[in-house]
Write a protein that holds these residues in place. Structure first.
Motif, PDB file in Angstrom:
ATOM      1  N   PRO A 138      58.523  67.162   5.114  1.00 22.80           N
ATOM      2  CA  PRO A 138      58.279  65.836   4.538  1.00 22.80           C
ATOM      3  C   PRO A 138      57.786  64.829   5.577  1.00 22.80           C
ATOM      4  O   PRO A 138      58.160  64.884   6.752  1.00 22.80           O
ATOM      5  N   LEU A 139      56.965  63.920   5.104  1.00 22.15           N
ATOM      6  CA  LEU A 139      56.422  62.867   5.955  1.00 22.15           C
ATOM      7  C   LEU A 139      56.949  61.523   5.475  1.00 22.15           C
ATOM      8  O   LEU A 139      56.741  61.147   4.325  1.00 22.15           O
ATOM      9  N   GLY A 140      57.633  60.815   6.358  1.00 25.95           N
ATOM     10  CA  GLY A 140      58.142  59.488   6.018  1.00 25.95           C
ATOM     11  C   GLY A 140      57.045  58.452   6.160  1.00 25.95           C
ATOM     12  O   GLY A 140      56.520  58.237   7.251  1.00 25.95           O
ATOM     13  N   ILE A 141      56.681  57.836   5.038  1.00 28.95           N
ATOM     14  CA  ILE A 141      55.612  56.841   5.008  1.00 28.95           C
ATOM     15  C   ILE A 141      56.195  55.548   4.435  1.00 28.95           C
ATOM     16  O   ILE A 141      56.820  55.572   3.371  1.00 28.95           O
ATOM     17  N   PRO A 142      55.976  54.418   5.114  1.00 32.44           N
ATOM     18  CA  PRO A 142      56.494  53.151   4.578  1.00 32.44           C
ATOM     19  C   PRO A 142      55.643  52.662   3.413  1.00 32.44           C
ATOM     20  O   PRO A 142      54.543  53.169   3.184  1.00 32.44           O
ATOM     21  N   PRO A 143      56.146  51.662   2.693  1.00 28.65           N
ATOM     22  CA  PRO A 143      55.357  51.123   1.583  1.00 28.65           C
ATOM     23  C   PRO A 143      54.118  50.386   2.084  1.00 28.65           C
ATOM     24  O   PRO A 143      54.046  49.986   3.257  1.00 28.65           O
ATOM     25  N   TRP A 144      53.167  50.241   1.180  1.00 32.48           N
ATOM     26  CA  TRP A 144      51.958  49.478   1.489  1.00 32.48           C
ATOM     27  C   TRP A 144      52.359  48.034   1.743  1.00 32.48           C
ATOM     28  O   TRP A 144      53.285  47.555   1.090  1.00 32.48           O
ATOM     29  N   PRO A 145      51.816  47.330   2.646  1.00 31.38           N
ATOM     30  CA  PRO A 145      50.653  47.619   3.478  1.00 31.38           C
ATOM     31  C   PRO A 145      50.998  48.289   4.804  1.00 31.38           C
ATOM     32  O   PRO A 145      50.113  48.640   5.569  1.00 31.38           O
ATOM     33  N   LEU A 146      52.310  48.491   5.074  1.00 31.49           N
ATOM     34  CA  LEU A 146      52.690  49.105   6.354  1.00 31.49           C
ATOM     35  C   LEU A 146      52.130  50.509   6.502  1.00 31.49           C
ATOM     36  O   LEU A 146      51.883  50.978   7.611  1.00 31.49           O
ATOM     37  N   ALA A 147      51.915  51.210   5.395  1.00 32.46           N
ATOM     38  CA  ALA A 147      51.395  52.580   5.439  1.00 32.46           C
ATOM     39  C   ALA A 147      50.002  52.632   6.053  1.00 32.46           C
ATOM     40  O   ALA A 147      49.567  53.689   6.508  1.00 32.46           O
ATOM     41  N   ARG A 148      49.308  51.507   6.077  1.00 31.52           N
ATOM     42  CA  ARG A 148      47.956  51.471   6.654  1.00 31.52           C
ATOM     43  C   ARG A 148      47.986  51.270   8.167  1.00 31.52           C
ATOM     44  O   ARG A 148      46.948  51.342   8.811  1.00 31.52           O
ATOM     45  N   HIS A 149      49.168  51.021   8.714  1.00 36.02           N
ATOM     46  CA  HIS A 149      49.316  50.817  10.159  1.00 36.02           C
ATOM     47  C   HIS A 149      48.818  52.049  10.897  1.00 36.02           C
ATOM     48  O   HIS A 149      48.928  53.170  10.416  1.00 36.02           O
ATOM     49  N   GLY A 150      48.297  51.857  12.093  1.00 41.02           N
ATOM     50  CA  GLY A 150      47.718  52.936  12.878  1.00 41.02           C
ATOM     51  C   GLY A 150      48.613  54.133  13.090  1.00 41.02           C
ATOM     52  O   GLY A 150      48.149  55.264  13.165  1.00 41.02           O
ATOM     53  N   HIS A 151      49.922  53.938  13.158  1.00 47.08           N
ATOM     54  CA  HIS A 151      50.864  55.045  13.358  1.00 47.08           C
ATOM     55  C   HIS A 151      50.964  55.925  12.116  1.00 47.08           C
ATOM     56  O   HIS A 151      51.103  57.136  12.226  1.00 47.08           O
ATOM     57  N   TYR A 152      50.932  55.323  10.934  1.00 49.48           N
ATOM     58  CA  TYR A 152      51.166  56.066   9.689  1.00 49.48           C
ATOM     59  C   TYR A 152      49.891  56.569   9.020  1.00 49.48           C
ATOM     60  O   TYR A 152      49.943  57.532   8.261  1.00 49.48           O
ATOM     61  N   ALA A 153      48.767  55.929   9.268  1.00 50.09           N
ATOM     62  CA  ALA A 153      47.514  56.302   8.592  1.00 50.09           C
ATOM     63  C   ALA A 153      47.154  57.777   8.783  1.00 50.09           C
ATOM     64  O   ALA A 153      46.791  58.448   7.814  1.00 50.09           O
ATOM     65  N   PRO A 154      47.257  58.340  10.009  1.00 51.24           N
ATOM     66  CA  PRO A 154      46.938  59.768  10.152  1.00 51.24           C
ATOM     67  C   PRO A 154      47.887  60.675   9.363  1.00 51.24           C
ATOM     68  O   PRO A 154      47.473  61.710   8.848  1.00 51.24           O
ATOM     69  N   LEU A 155      49.147  60.285   9.240  1.00 54.60           N
ATOM     70  CA  LEU A 155      50.106  61.080   8.467  1.00 54.60           C
ATOM     71  C   LEU A 155      49.754  61.054   6.983  1.00 54.60           C
ATOM     72  O   LEU A 155      49.796  62.079   6.300  1.00 54.60           O
ATOM     73  N   ALA A 156      49.408  59.869   6.491  1.00 54.23           N
ATOM     74  CA  ALA A 156      49.064  59.739   5.072  1.00 54.23           C
ATOM     75  C   ALA A 156      47.805  60.535   4.728  1.00 54.23           C
ATOM     76  O   ALA A 156      47.622  60.937   3.585  1.00 54.23           O
ATOM     77  N   ALA A 157      46.951  60.785   5.727  1.00 52.83           N
ATOM     78  CA  ALA A 157      45.704  61.517   5.484  1.00 52.83           C
ATOM     79  C   ALA A 157      45.891  63.040   5.492  1.00 52.83           C
ATOM     80  O   ALA A 157      44.971  63.772   5.132  1.00 52.83           O
ATOM     81  N   LEU A 158      47.066  63.519   5.883  1.00 52.82           N
ATOM     82  CA  LEU A 158      47.294  64.967   5.928  1.00 52.82           C
ATOM     83  C   LEU A 158      47.319  65.555   4.521  1.00 52.82           C
ATOM     84  O   LEU A 158      47.737  64.892   3.576  1.00 52.82           O
ATOM     85  N   PRO A 159      46.927  66.817   4.387  1.00 55.83           N
ATOM     86  CA  PRO A 159      46.990  67.449   3.062  1.00 55.83           C
ATOM     87  C   PRO A 159      48.447  67.646   2.634  1.00 55.83           C
ATOM     88  O   PRO A 159      49.328  67.833   3.462  1.00 55.83           O
ATOM     89  N   GLU A 160      48.686  67.637   1.339  1.00 56.31           N
ATOM     90  CA  GLU A 160      50.045  67.832   0.818  1.00 56.31           C
ATOM     91  C   GLU A 160      50.491  69.278   0.932  1.00 56.31           C
ATOM     92  O   GLU A 160      51.676  69.563   0.916  1.00 56.31           O
ATOM     93  N   ARG A 161      49.524  70.194   1.033  1.00 52.55           N
ATOM     94  CA  ARG A 161      49.849  71.610   1.191  1.00 52.55           C
ATOM     95  C   ARG A 161      48.791  72.237   2.077  1.00 52.55           C
ATOM     96  O   ARG A 161      47.595  71.951   1.938  1.00 52.55           O
ATOM     97  N   GLU A 162      49.242  73.093   2.999  1.00 52.89           N
ATOM     98  CA  GLU A 162      48.311  73.772   3.888  1.00 52.89           C
ATOM     99  C   GLU A 162      48.956  75.022   4.466  1.00 52.89           C
ATOM    100  O   GLU A 162      50.149  75.244   4.322  1.00 52.89           O
ATOM    101  N   THR A 163      48.149  75.811   5.122  1.00 52.08           N
ATOM    102  CA  THR A 163      48.655  76.951   5.880  1.00 52.08           C
ATOM    103  C   THR A 163      48.575  76.566   7.347  1.00 52.08           C
ATOM    104  O   THR A 163      47.525  76.148   7.832  1.00 52.08           O
ATOM    105  N   TRP A 164      49.702  76.676   8.035  1.00 58.29           N
ATOM    106  CA  TRP A 164      49.796  76.320   9.456  1.00 58.29           C
ATOM    107  C   TRP A 164      50.284  77.555  10.205  1.00 58.29           C
ATOM    108  O   TRP A 164      51.419  77.985  10.013  1.00 58.29           O
ATOM    109  N   LYS A 165      49.412  78.143  10.998  1.00 59.70           N
ATOM    110  CA  LYS A 165      49.744  79.342  11.768  1.00 59.70           C
ATOM    111  C   LYS A 165      50.356  80.432  10.878  1.00 59.70           C
ATOM    112  O   LYS A 165      51.322  81.091  11.244  1.00 59.70           O
ATOM    113  N   GLY A 166      49.807  80.572   9.690  1.00 55.97           N
ATOM    114  CA  GLY A 166      50.251  81.606   8.764  1.00 55.97           C
ATOM    115  C   GLY A 166      51.399  81.201   7.858  1.00 55.97           C
ATOM    116  O   GLY A 166      51.790  81.982   6.988  1.00 55.97           O
TER     117      GLY A 166
END
Length: 158
Positions: A43-71
Protein backbone atom coordinates in the motif's frame (compact mmCIF):
# COMPACT_ATOMS: atom_id res chain seq x y z
CA UNK A 1 1.21 -25.29 -1.01
CA UNK A 2 1.30 -22.43 1.50
CA UNK A 3 -0.39 -19.30 0.15
CA UNK A 4 1.20 -16.20 1.66
CA UNK A 5 -0.09 -12.66 1.41
CA UNK A 6 2.78 -10.27 2.11
CA UNK A 7 1.70 -6.84 3.35
CA UNK A 8 4.33 -4.13 3.23
CA UNK A 9 4.22 -0.34 3.18
CA UNK A 10 8.03 -0.56 2.83
CA UNK A 11 8.40 -2.18 -0.57
CA UNK A 12 10.51 -0.72 -3.38
CA UNK A 13 8.95 0.79 -6.47
CA UNK A 14 10.10 2.56 -9.63
CA UNK A 15 10.17 5.96 -7.88
CA UNK A 16 12.12 4.54 -4.87
CA UNK A 17 14.11 1.50 -6.05
CA UNK A 18 16.31 1.46 -2.91
CA UNK A 19 13.40 1.83 -0.48
CA UNK A 20 12.80 -1.26 1.64
CA UNK A 21 15.32 -3.47 -0.16
CA UNK A 22 15.55 -5.65 2.97
CA UNK A 23 11.81 -6.35 2.61
CA UNK A 24 12.29 -7.08 -1.08
CA UNK A 25 15.11 -9.56 -0.35
CA UNK A 26 13.09 -11.39 2.32
CA UNK A 27 10.02 -11.52 0.11
CA UNK A 28 11.93 -12.79 -2.93
CA UNK A 29 13.57 -15.44 -0.71
CA UNK A 30 10.23 -16.63 0.64
CA UNK A 31 8.66 -16.65 -2.84
CA UNK A 32 11.55 -18.82 -4.11
CA UNK A 33 10.55 -21.72 -1.84
CA UNK A 34 8.87 -24.44 -3.89
CA UNK A 35 6.03 -24.91 -1.39
CA UNK A 36 5.07 -21.22 -1.28
CA UNK A 37 2.69 -19.25 -3.48
CA UNK A 38 3.02 -15.56 -2.65
CA UNK A 39 1.32 -12.27 -3.52
CA UNK A 40 2.39 -8.82 -2.34
CA UNK A 41 0.18 -5.94 -1.31
CA UNK A 42 2.36 -2.84 -0.99
CA UNK A 43 0.00 0.00 0.00
CA UNK A 44 0.97 3.58 -0.71
CA UNK A 45 0.05 6.26 1.81
CA UNK A 46 -1.16 9.32 -0.09
CA UNK A 47 -2.51 12.46 1.61
CA UNK A 48 -5.69 14.18 0.47
CA UNK A 49 -5.67 16.71 -2.33
CA UNK A 50 -3.98 19.19 -2.69
CA UNK A 51 -1.16 17.69 -0.59
CA UNK A 52 -1.09 14.64 -2.89
CA UNK A 53 0.32 16.90 -5.62
CA UNK A 54 3.36 17.72 -3.47
CA UNK A 55 6.68 16.67 -5.00
CA UNK A 56 7.17 13.85 -2.48
CA UNK A 57 3.81 12.16 -3.18
CA UNK A 58 3.31 12.83 -6.91
CA UNK A 59 5.67 10.01 -8.05
CA UNK A 60 3.89 7.55 -5.72
CA UNK A 61 0.46 8.53 -7.03
CA UNK A 62 1.72 7.92 -10.58
CA UNK A 63 2.69 4.28 -9.89
CA UNK A 64 0.51 1.55 -11.38
CA UNK A 65 -2.00 -0.10 -9.03
CA UNK A 66 -0.77 -3.53 -10.13
CA UNK A 67 2.52 -4.64 -11.61
CA UNK A 68 5.10 -7.39 -11.72
CA UNK A 69 8.25 -6.52 -9.77
CA UNK A 70 11.16 -8.94 -10.15
CA UNK A 71 8.69 -11.74 -10.85
CA UNK A 72 6.34 -10.90 -7.95
CA UNK A 73 2.70 -9.93 -8.41
CA UNK A 74 2.44 -6.55 -6.64
CA UNK A 75 -0.73 -4.64 -5.79
CA UNK A 76 -0.22 -1.01 -4.79
CA UNK A 77 -3.51 0.28 -3.39
CA UNK A 78 -3.60 3.85 -2.13
CA UNK A 79 -4.70 4.60 1.42
CA UNK A 80 -5.34 7.90 3.12
CA UNK A 81 -2.26 9.13 4.98
CA UNK A 82 -2.61 12.28 7.04
CA UNK A 83 0.69 14.13 7.45
CA UNK A 84 1.40 15.59 10.87
CA UNK A 85 -0.58 12.95 12.78
CA UNK A 86 2.31 10.63 13.60
CA UNK A 87 0.61 7.89 11.62
CA UNK A 88 -2.01 7.20 14.30
CA UNK A 89 -4.76 6.84 11.68
CA UNK A 90 -2.76 4.82 9.14
CA UNK A 91 -3.55 1.30 10.41
CA UNK A 92 -7.30 1.98 10.38
CA UNK A 93 -7.07 3.61 6.98
CA UNK A 94 -5.16 0.58 5.68
CA UNK A 95 -7.77 -1.85 6.98
CA UNK A 96 -10.65 0.11 5.45
CA UNK A 97 -8.87 0.22 2.10
CA UNK A 98 -7.66 -3.40 2.11
CA UNK A 99 -10.78 -5.32 3.19
CA UNK A 100 -12.50 -4.91 -0.22
CA UNK A 101 -9.26 -5.55 -2.14
CA UNK A 102 -8.39 -8.69 -0.16
CA UNK A 103 -11.97 -9.95 -0.37
CA UNK A 104 -11.70 -9.78 -4.16
CA UNK A 105 -8.17 -11.26 -4.12
CA UNK A 106 -9.34 -14.25 -2.03
CA UNK A 107 -11.62 -15.36 -4.86
CA UNK A 108 -8.53 -16.38 -6.86
CA UNK A 109 -5.89 -16.58 -4.13
CA UNK A 110 -7.22 -17.91 -0.81
CA UNK A 111 -4.21 -16.89 1.30
CA UNK A 112 -3.40 -19.01 4.36
CA UNK A 113 -1.41 -16.40 6.26
CA UNK A 114 -0.75 -12.66 6.22
CA UNK A 115 2.94 -11.77 6.45
CA UNK A 116 3.34 -8.17 7.66
CA UNK A 117 6.80 -6.92 6.79
CA UNK A 118 6.95 -3.99 9.15
CA UNK A 119 5.72 -3.45 12.69
CA UNK A 120 3.73 -0.25 12.10
CA UNK A 121 1.32 0.42 10.50
CA UNK A 122 1.48 -2.95 8.71
CA UNK A 123 1.34 -5.02 11.93
CA UNK A 124 -1.87 -3.66 13.51
CA UNK A 125 -3.55 -3.61 10.09
CA UNK A 126 -2.50 -7.22 9.46
CA UNK A 127 -3.87 -8.34 12.85
CA UNK A 128 -7.25 -6.73 12.08
CA UNK A 129 -7.23 -8.24 8.59
CA UNK A 130 -6.23 -11.65 9.97
CA UNK A 131 -9.18 -11.56 12.34
CA UNK A 132 -11.48 -10.46 9.54
CA UNK A 133 -10.39 -13.25 7.18
CA UNK A 134 -9.75 -15.89 9.86
CA UNK A 135 -6.07 -16.41 9.07
CA UNK A 136 -2.92 -16.21 11.23
CA UNK A 137 -0.53 -13.29 10.95
CA UNK A 138 3.25 -13.01 11.03
CA UNK A 139 4.74 -9.60 11.88
CA UNK A 140 8.39 -8.64 11.41
CA UNK A 141 10.04 -6.00 13.54
CA UNK A 142 13.71 -5.05 13.43
CA UNK A 143 14.65 -8.35 11.80
CA UNK A 144 12.59 -10.47 14.20
CA UNK A 145 9.35 -12.27 13.49
CA UNK A 146 6.38 -12.51 15.82
CA UNK A 147 3.66 -15.03 15.04
CA UNK A 148 0.16 -14.02 15.96
CA UNK A 149 -1.81 -17.24 15.98
CA UNK A 150 -5.26 -18.34 16.89
CA UNK A 151 -7.10 -16.09 14.51
CA UNK A 152 -10.75 -16.87 14.93
CA UNK A 153 -12.48 -17.75 11.70
CA UNK A 154 -15.46 -15.57 10.90
CA UNK A 155 -18.80 -17.30 11.26
CA UNK A 156 -20.40 -18.24 7.95
CA UNK A 157 -22.71 -15.62 6.52
CA UNK A 158 -26.31 -16.58 6.12
Amino acid sequence: MLRVLTLSTLFPDASRPNFGVFVERQTLGLAAHPGVDLRVVAPLGIPPWPLARHGHYAPLAALPERETWKGLDIRRPRFLALPGTGGRFHAGSLVRRLVPLLTALRRDFAFDVIDAEFFFPDGPAAVALGRHFGVPVSIKRAGRTSIIGGARPRPPRR
